[in-house]
Design a protein around this motif. Structure first.
Motif, PDB file in Angstrom:
ATOM      1  N   GLY A  86       0.877  -1.247  -0.024  1.00  0.00           N
ATOM      2  CA  GLY A  86       0.056  -0.090  -0.051  1.00  0.00           C
ATOM      3  C   GLY A  86       0.831   1.245   0.011  1.00  0.00           C
ATOM      4  N   LYS A 104       0.871   3.914   1.773  1.00  0.00           N
ATOM      5  CA  LYS A 104       1.178   4.195   3.298  1.00  0.00           C
ATOM      6  C   LYS A 104       2.442   3.492   3.738  1.00  0.00           C
ATOM      7  N   ASP A 149      -8.465  -3.664  -1.965  1.00  0.00           N
ATOM      8  CA  ASP A 149      -8.767  -4.435  -0.625  1.00  0.00           C
ATOM      9  C   ASP A 149      -9.916  -4.666  -0.506  1.00  0.00           C
ATOM     10  N   SER A 158      -9.193   1.540   0.166  1.00  0.00           N
ATOM     11  CA  SER A 158      -7.599   1.188   0.125  1.00  0.00           C
ATOM     12  C   SER A 158      -7.189   0.303  -1.028  1.00  0.00           C
TER      13      SER A 158
END
Length: 141
Positions: free
Chosen positions: A50, A52, A83, A89
């Protein structure tokens, strides 16, 4: 610390950064810039991640990684994996094209570096790699 040694390190680092930038922008290497190369390398080696997680690993803002990843998506080098638990996400993974471009770029980089140190004894190559790694690790906040 010896001031003379410190000044030598500072100067040599400045020269290294300038020359390494020129080395990696060599026409043999195509159009993959350093940030794109590092992002593709990370995903190729460690798998999908991801934004992040990537931002934390590279110590960059999420917006910077998002922008870089977006450019790589547009080129067809990365794609998003949604996700299933959170529709907002996603993870980024590398495409076949991205893998091909990354491998070609990496090979060209390795060849260029190899040309520069081909006359060095093997123990000096190993020591240089270990010292660069040690220095890079010391830069982590």
């Amino acid at each position: 610390m010896n001031e003379k040694h410190l000044e030598m390190i500072e100067l040599e680092l400045a020269i290294l950064i300038r020359r390494a930038t020129n080395l990696s922008s060599h026409k043999k290497l195509g159009t993959l810039d350093r940030s794109a190369y590092l992002l593709l390398r990370r995903i190729a080696n460690k798998g999908a991640a991801g934004v992040k997680v990537l931002a934390e690993e590279f110590m960059l803002d999420i917006s910077t990684i998002s922008r870089q990843a977006g450019a790589l998506e547009q080129k067809g080098y990365l794609y998003r994996i949604p996700d299933p638990l959170d529709g907002r996400s996603y993870k980024l993974d590398i495409t076949e094209l991205g893998t091909t471009v990354f491998k070609e770029h990496k090979q060209a980089r390795l060849e260029r570096i190899s040309e520069k140190i081909e006359d060095w004894p093997e123990d000096e190559r190993e020591a240089f790699g270990k010292l660069l790694k040690k220095f890079n690790e010391s830069l982590i906040l």
